[in-house]
Write an enzyme that holds these catalytic residues in place. Structure first.
Site, PDB file in Angstrom:
ATOM      1  N   GLY A 122      48.211  32.588  34.578  1.00 20.28           N
ATOM      2  CA  GLY A 122      48.989  31.352  34.727  1.00 20.28           C
ATOM      3  C   GLY A 122      49.495  31.168  36.138  1.00 20.28           C
ATOM      4  O   GLY A 122      48.970  31.774  37.076  1.00 20.28           O
ATOM      5  N   LEU A 164      49.114  28.532  37.819  1.00 23.92           N
ATOM      6  CA  LEU A 164      47.833  28.117  38.395  1.00 23.92           C
ATOM      7  C   LEU A 164      48.009  27.423  39.738  1.00 23.92           C
ATOM      8  O   LEU A 164      48.924  26.623  39.932  1.00 23.92           O
ATOM      9  CB  LEU A 164      47.096  27.195  37.407  1.00 23.92           C
ATOM     10  CG  LEU A 164      46.809  27.803  36.039  1.00 23.92           C
ATOM     11  CD1 LEU A 164      46.044  26.819  35.159  1.00 23.92           C
ATOM     12  CD2 LEU A 164      46.032  29.110  36.164  1.00 23.92           C
ATOM     13  N   HIS A 165      47.125  27.745  40.659  1.00 23.85           N
ATOM     14  CA  HIS A 165      47.180  27.182  42.015  1.00 23.85           C
ATOM     15  C   HIS A 165      45.766  26.807  42.435  1.00 23.85           C
ATOM     16  O   HIS A 165      44.812  26.955  41.652  1.00 23.85           O
ATOM     17  CB  HIS A 165      47.815  28.189  42.982  1.00 23.85           C
ATOM     18  CG  HIS A 165      47.149  29.535  42.957  1.00 23.85           C
ATOM     19  ND1 HIS A 165      45.895  29.761  43.473  1.00 23.85           N
ATOM     20  CD2 HIS A 165      47.547  30.721  42.436  1.00 23.85           C
ATOM     21  CE1 HIS A 165      45.565  31.013  43.299  1.00 23.85           C
ATOM     22  NE2 HIS A 165      46.546  31.624  42.660  1.00 23.85           N
ATOM     23  N   GLY A 213      43.588  28.255  44.087  1.00 26.27           N
ATOM     24  CA  GLY A 213      42.567  29.293  43.886  1.00 26.27           C
ATOM     25  C   GLY A 213      41.982  29.264  42.486  1.00 26.27           C
ATOM     26  O   GLY A 213      40.783  29.480  42.291  1.00 26.27           O
ATOM     27  N   HIS A 214      42.832  28.990  41.511  1.00 23.35           N
ATOM     28  CA  HIS A 214      42.337  28.937  40.131  1.00 23.35           C
ATOM     29  C   HIS A 214      41.476  27.694  39.902  1.00 23.35           C
ATOM     30  O   HIS A 214      40.573  27.716  39.069  1.00 23.35           O
ATOM     31  CB  HIS A 214      43.508  28.901  39.141  1.00 23.35           C
ATOM     32  CG  HIS A 214      44.352  30.143  39.131  1.00 23.35           C
ATOM     33  ND1 HIS A 214      45.610  30.180  39.669  1.00 23.35           N
ATOM     34  CD2 HIS A 214      44.112  31.383  38.638  1.00 23.35           C
ATOM     35  CE1 HIS A 214      46.130  31.398  39.502  1.00 23.35           C
ATOM     36  NE2 HIS A 214      45.233  32.145  38.887  1.00 23.35           N
ATOM     37  N   LYS A 218      38.311  36.985  45.186  1.00 26.91           N
ATOM     38  CA  LYS A 218      39.504  37.480  45.893  1.00 26.91           C
ATOM     39  C   LYS A 218      39.880  38.873  45.380  1.00 26.91           C
ATOM     40  O   LYS A 218      40.267  39.736  46.145  1.00 26.91           O
ATOM     41  CB  LYS A 218      40.674  36.532  45.711  1.00 26.91           C
ATOM     42  CG  LYS A 218      41.948  37.039  46.326  1.00 26.91           C
ATOM     43  CD  LYS A 218      42.996  35.993  46.215  1.00 26.91           C
ATOM     44  CE  LYS A 218      44.403  36.510  46.250  1.00 26.91           C
ATOM     45  NZ  LYS A 218      44.717  37.655  45.441  1.00 26.91           N
ATOM     46  N   ASP A 219      39.753  39.045  44.074  1.00 24.67           N
ATOM     47  CA  ASP A 219      40.019  40.365  43.475  1.00 24.67           C
ATOM     48  C   ASP A 219      38.667  41.051  43.293  1.00 24.67           C
ATOM     49  O   ASP A 219      38.184  41.200  42.171  1.00 24.67           O
ATOM     50  CB  ASP A 219      40.742  40.175  42.144  1.00 24.67           C
ATOM     51  CG  ASP A 219      42.068  39.454  42.326  1.00 24.67           C
ATOM     52  OD1 ASP A 219      43.048  40.129  42.648  1.00 24.67           O
ATOM     53  OD2 ASP A 219      42.111  38.212  42.182  1.00 24.67           O
ATOM     54  N   SER A 260      47.266  32.486  46.350  1.00 16.58           N
ATOM     55  CA  SER A 260      47.704  33.484  45.373  1.00 16.58           C
ATOM     56  C   SER A 260      49.020  33.046  44.742  1.00 16.58           C
ATOM     57  O   SER A 260      49.848  32.413  45.411  1.00 16.58           O
ATOM     58  CB  SER A 260      47.904  34.840  46.061  1.00 16.58           C
ATOM     59  OG  SER A 260      48.614  35.717  45.212  1.00 16.58           O
TER      60      SER A 260
HETATM   61  P1  AMP Z   1      45.382  35.806  38.238  1.00 15.46           P
HETATM   62  O1  AMP Z   1      45.984  34.649  37.514  1.00 15.46           O
HETATM   63  O2  AMP Z   1      46.023  36.103  39.547  1.00 15.46           O
HETATM   64  O3  AMP Z   1      45.182  37.011  37.361  1.00 15.46           O
HETATM   65  O4  AMP Z   1      43.916  35.338  38.633  1.00 15.46           O
HETATM   66  C1  AMP Z   1      43.046  34.791  37.673  1.00 15.46           C
HETATM   67  C2  AMP Z   1      41.706  34.627  38.297  1.00 15.46           C
HETATM   68  O5  AMP Z   1      41.804  33.761  39.427  1.00 15.46           O
HETATM   69  C3  AMP Z   1      41.103  35.947  38.811  1.00 15.46           C
HETATM   70  O6  AMP Z   1      39.722  35.977  38.522  1.00 15.46           O
HETATM   71  C4  AMP Z   1      41.368  35.863  40.298  1.00 15.46           C
HETATM   72  O7  AMP Z   1      40.433  36.597  41.053  1.00 15.46           O
HETATM   73  C5  AMP Z   1      41.197  34.376  40.527  1.00 15.46           C
HETATM   74  N1  AMP Z   1      41.833  33.952  41.784  1.00 15.46           N
HETATM   75  C6  AMP Z   1      43.123  34.124  42.141  1.00 15.46           C
HETATM   76  N2  AMP Z   1      43.321  33.647  43.387  1.00 15.46           N
HETATM   77  C7  AMP Z   1      42.120  33.191  43.822  1.00 15.46           C
HETATM   78  C8  AMP Z   1      41.658  32.594  45.031  1.00 15.46           C
HETATM   79  N3  AMP Z   1      42.464  32.379  46.054  1.00 15.46           N
HETATM   80  N4  AMP Z   1      40.350  32.252  45.111  1.00 15.46           N
HETATM   81  C9  AMP Z   1      39.498  32.472  44.073  1.00 15.46           C
HETATM   82  N5  AMP Z   1      39.879  33.032  42.912  1.00 15.46           N
HETATM   83  C10 AMP Z   1      41.170  33.386  42.790  1.00 15.46           C
END
Ligand code: AMP
Length: 276
Positions: free
Chosen positions: A22, A24-25, A27-28, A147-148, A183
């Site tokens: 969640g 969400l930004h 990147g998501h 990114k991860d 992020s």
């Molecule tokens: P998270 O909500 O941080 O667990 O991330 C969920 C998904 O979004 C994971 O697959 C992350 O690698 C991806 N994600 C997070 N930030 C970015 C970004 N800046 N660019 C691409 N994917 C991202």
């Protein structure tokens, strides 16, 4: 768009899933866009899961302050054409008295000495929750962010090794206009720390044009040190195994983890890299 809390509906089996925590930004959104496009081509729906997974937080304080913005997240998903947002409770993912399996865990979660070393237990928690979400949602494909990188490769190896039949799609890192990788944690970067944080992508870009892996690693570390960043790791690795490159290596990745102003940031880029 459906908002689902507990039982995942059987008619969404075969969906394209985007697992997130969640908040969400930007990147998501690249992941969501890709999932919606792939789902459409397959005649199925895109599902965004929102679950702040307690088992992947090695620091309980980090779990406490993790941003939670469900209403805005759901709105964003609706705008992007997502079929359903699935936000299960902790009890649905980890039912009391049920031992949710963690393994088998691919070697990439323990051998490289990167996230595995600096966040003990984190990747095991990721493997556990992804495995569980896959069982709950029965997707045909899942989209992860590059990114991860270690997490993305871990899930890809897990799916391939075990023949899960789930296609793992990677999406390149989305960045802020100044290069900082988007992020959920960036909201904690204030003033000087926000300025300092840009050195990470600057270092990756500078490393990207070096001719040798050693040279790239040296340049990356120098840029970080000059910016006053004490990195946990800043290194160039085989992009598949995340071990040091060998004669058989065909593609490399430069990877960084560093606390900046108290916020732990990670980023990576292909090496060589033209910076785009
Ligand atoms: P998270 O909500 O941080 O667990 O991330 C969920 C998904 O979004 C994971 O697959 C992350 O690698 C991806 N994600 C997070 N930030 C970015 C970004 N800046 N660019 C691409 N994917 C991202």
């Amino acid at each position: 768009m459906r908002e689902i809390r507990d039982d995942f509906p059987a008619d969404l089996a075969g969906c394209v899933v985007v697992p997130t925590m969640g908040a969400l930004h930007h990147g998501h959104t690249v992941l969501i866009r890709r999932a919606v496009a792939v789902a459409k081509a397959r005649g199925t729906g895109a599902v965004v899961t929102i679950f702040v997974n307690p088992t992947q937080f090695n620091d309980p304080k980090d779990l406490d302050v993790y941003p939670r913005t469900f209403e805005a997240d759901a709105r964003m998903c609706r705008e992007f054409g997502v079929a359903a947002v699935y936000a299960p409770t902790v009890g649905a993912v980890y039912p009391p008295g049920v031992e949710v399996p963690v393994g088998p865990i691919p070697a990439i979660a323990s051998e490289p000495g990167l996230e595995d070393w600096f966040r003990p237990g984190h990747l095991e928690g990721v493997a556990q929750v992804v495995r569980r979400l896959f069982v709950m949602t029965s997707p045909s494909a899942a989209v992860f962010g590059e990114k991860d990188w270690q997490q993305y490769r871990l899930v890809a190896d897990m799916s391939a090794n075990e023949g899960l039949g789930i296609e793992i799609l990677g999406e390149p890192t989305a960045r802020e206009p100044d290069g900082l990788a988007s992020s959920s944690r960036n909201v904690h970067l204030k003033g000087e720390a926000r300025e300092q944080s840009v050195a990470i992508s600057r270092g990756l870009r500078a490393a990207g044009v070096e001719r040798t892996a050693d040279g790239a690693e040296g340049t990356l570390r120098e840029v970080l040190r000059e910016a006053g960043i004490e990195y946990e790791y800043a290194t160039v690795r085989d992009s598949r195994t995340l071990l040091p490159p060998t004669a058989g290596t065909t593609a490399c990745r430069a990877l960084v983890a560093a606390p900046v102003g108290g916020t732990r940031l990670i980023d990576n880029a292909p090496w060589p890299w033209d910076g785009e």
